[in-house]
Design a protein around this motif. Sequence first.
Motif, PDB file in Angstrom:
ATOM      1  N   ARG A  15       0.825  -1.221   0.000  1.00 19.32           N
ATOM      2  CA  ARG A  15       0.000   0.000   0.000  1.00 19.32           C
ATOM      3  C   ARG A  15       0.849   1.257   0.000  1.00 19.32           C
ATOM      4  O   ARG A  15       0.513   2.244  -0.660  1.00 19.32           O
ATOM      5  CB  ARG A  15      -0.951  -0.027   1.199  1.00 19.32           C
ATOM      6  N   ILE A  16       1.997   1.261   0.707  1.00 14.61           N
ATOM      7  CA  ILE A  16       2.842   2.454   0.694  1.00 14.61           C
ATOM      8  C   ILE A  16       3.524   2.589  -0.664  1.00 14.61           C
ATOM      9  O   ILE A  16       3.708   3.700  -1.156  1.00 14.61           O
ATOM     10  CB  ILE A  16       3.856   2.477   1.870  1.00 14.61           C
ATOM     11  N   VAL A  65       5.368   9.952   3.698  1.00 12.54           N
ATOM     12  CA  VAL A  65       4.234  10.873   3.623  1.00 12.54           C
ATOM     13  C   VAL A  65       3.023  10.210   2.982  1.00 12.54           C
ATOM     14  O   VAL A  65       1.896  10.641   3.180  1.00 12.54           O
ATOM     15  CB  VAL A  65       4.587  12.193   2.881  1.00 12.54           C
ATOM     16  N   GLY A  66       3.248   9.138   2.256  1.00  8.85           N
ATOM     17  CA  GLY A  66       2.157   8.415   1.617  1.00  8.85           C
ATOM     18  C   GLY A  66       1.145   7.849   2.603  1.00  8.85           C
ATOM     19  O   GLY A  66       0.033   7.508   2.210  1.00  8.85           O
ATOM     20  N   THR A  67       1.512   7.756   3.880  1.00  7.49           N
ATOM     21  CA  THR A  67       0.550   7.267   4.874  1.00  7.49           C
ATOM     22  C   THR A  67      -0.614   8.232   5.043  1.00  7.49           C
ATOM     23  O   THR A  67      -1.639   7.867   5.602  1.00  7.49           O
ATOM     24  CB  THR A  67       1.210   7.022   6.248  1.00  7.49           C
ATOM     25  N   GLY A  75      -8.179   0.705   1.173  1.00  5.56           N
ATOM     26  CA  GLY A  75      -8.375  -0.735   1.191  1.00  5.56           C
ATOM     27  C   GLY A  75      -7.084  -1.505   1.005  1.00  5.56           C
ATOM     28  O   GLY A  75      -6.018  -0.948   0.822  1.00  5.56           O
ATOM     29  N   SER A  76      -7.217  -2.806   1.071  1.00  8.06           N
ATOM     30  CA  SER A  76      -6.066  -3.697   0.942  1.00  8.06           C
ATOM     31  C   SER A  76      -5.395  -3.556  -0.410  1.00  8.06           C
ATOM     32  O   SER A  76      -6.013  -3.134  -1.391  1.00  8.06           O
ATOM     33  CB  SER A  76      -6.508  -5.154   1.120  1.00  8.06           C
ATOM     34  N   ALA A  77      -4.138  -3.943  -0.427  1.00  5.97           N
ATOM     35  CA  ALA A  77      -3.385  -3.931  -1.681  1.00  5.97           C
ATOM     36  C   ALA A  77      -3.948  -4.988  -2.618  1.00  5.97           C
ATOM     37  O   ALA A  77      -4.484  -6.009  -2.185  1.00  5.97           O
ATOM     38  CB  ALA A  77      -1.913  -4.206  -1.395  1.00  5.97           C
ATOM     39  N   THR A  78      -3.794  -4.749  -3.902  1.00  9.30           N
ATOM     40  CA  THR A  78      -4.222  -5.727  -4.903  1.00  9.30           C
ATOM     41  C   THR A  78      -3.216  -6.878  -4.950  1.00  9.30           C
ATOM     42  O   THR A  78      -2.094  -6.775  -4.435  1.00  9.30           O
ATOM     43  CB  THR A  78      -4.308  -5.082  -6.296  1.00  9.30           C
ATOM     44  N   THR A  79      -3.605  -7.950  -5.604  1.00  5.44           N
ATOM     45  CA  THR A  79      -2.707  -9.087  -5.782  1.00  5.44           C
ATOM     46  C   THR A  79      -1.440  -8.640  -6.510  1.00  5.44           C
ATOM     47  O   THR A  79      -0.335  -9.018  -6.122  1.00  5.44           O
ATOM     48  CB  THR A  79      -3.417 -10.208  -6.572  1.00  5.44           C
ATOM     49  N   LYS A  80      -1.585  -7.820  -7.534  1.00  5.09           N
ATOM     50  CA  LYS A  80      -0.424  -7.324  -8.297  1.00  5.09           C
ATOM     51  C   LYS A  80       0.496  -6.499  -7.397  1.00  5.09           C
ATOM     52  O   LYS A  80       1.722  -6.662  -7.436  1.00  5.09           O
ATOM     53  CB  LYS A  80      -0.901  -6.478  -9.476  1.00  5.09           C
ATOM     54  N   GLU A  81      -0.067  -5.617  -6.587  1.00  4.13           N
ATOM     55  CA  GLU A  81       0.741  -4.785  -5.693  1.00  4.13           C
ATOM     56  C   GLU A  81       1.479  -5.644  -4.665  1.00  4.13           C
ATOM     57  O   GLU A  81       2.655  -5.401  -4.367  1.00  4.13           O
ATOM     58  CB  GLU A  81      -0.141  -3.745  -5.001  1.00  4.13           C
ATOM     59  N   LYS A  82       0.816  -6.677  -4.161  1.00  5.21           N
ATOM     60  CA  LYS A  82       1.462  -7.577  -3.204  1.00  5.21           C
ATOM     61  C   LYS A  82       2.590  -8.359  -3.865  1.00  5.21           C
ATOM     62  O   LYS A  82       3.623  -8.614  -3.246  1.00  5.21           O
ATOM     63  CB  LYS A  82       0.441  -8.527  -2.579  1.00  5.21           C
ATOM     64  N   GLU A  83       2.400  -8.740  -5.117  1.00  8.85           N
ATOM     65  CA  GLU A  83       3.464  -9.444  -5.848  1.00  8.85           C
ATOM     66  C   GLU A  83       4.691  -8.542  -6.011  1.00  8.85           C
ATOM     67  O   GLU A  83       5.828  -9.013  -5.871  1.00  8.85           O
ATOM     68  CB  GLU A  83       2.968  -9.935  -7.215  1.00  8.85           C
ATOM     69  N   LEU A  84       4.477  -7.260  -6.290  1.00  2.00           N
ATOM     70  CA  LEU A  84       5.599  -6.328  -6.379  1.00  2.00           C
ATOM     71  C   LEU A  84       6.312  -6.221  -5.031  1.00  2.00           C
ATOM     72  O   LEU A  84       7.552  -6.234  -4.971  1.00  2.00           O
ATOM     73  CB  LEU A  84       5.116  -4.942  -6.835  1.00  2.00           C
ATOM     74  N   ALA A  85       5.548  -6.118  -3.957  1.00  3.47           N
ATOM     75  CA  ALA A  85       6.145  -6.028  -2.626  1.00  3.47           C
ATOM     76  C   ALA A  85       6.944  -7.298  -2.306  1.00  3.47           C
ATOM     77  O   ALA A  85       8.047  -7.214  -1.742  1.00  3.47           O
ATOM     78  CB  ALA A  85       5.069  -5.779  -1.573  1.00  3.47           C
TER      79      ALA A  85
END
Length: 142
Positions: A15-16, A65-67, A75-85
């Motif tokens: 998310r950040i 600052v993105g917080t 909302g929760s991160a997407t599957t794609k965003e979690k894969e990047l993380a």
Amino acid sequence: MIINYSTKELDLLARIMRAEALNEGNLGMLMVGNVGVNRVLANCLTFKEIRTITDVIYQNPGGFVGTNSNLFHSGSATTKEKELAKRVLKGEYYHPATNALWFYAPSTGEVCKSTWWDQDLAGRYKSHCFYMPDKGVCKELN
């Protein structure tokens, strides 16, 4: 995996990354993730007490600052965003964020400052300038 993390922390990092660099594309988000991971790894400067992703995200002062962004709170991160993380949590690094502990986005048309928080410019990617500590200051990153 180069640092331990929980499912909640994976979501926080994703998310950040979204909040700080969605407009920078996947590579920009990966670089923000690199900075987050580096802050956990570094036992130096203002990051001596930072040992987890949660610590990194909510560090005060000095956190992201993105917080404060709707993108972080939407909302929760997407599957794609979690894969990047997951990729940065496994140790993928991207220049100029390889050893960076800081980044910022200068105003439109401005160049990156040569130093920021007394750290040298590592380089720029799109609208973000990345800064790394001098060699030897943060041994975990050199």
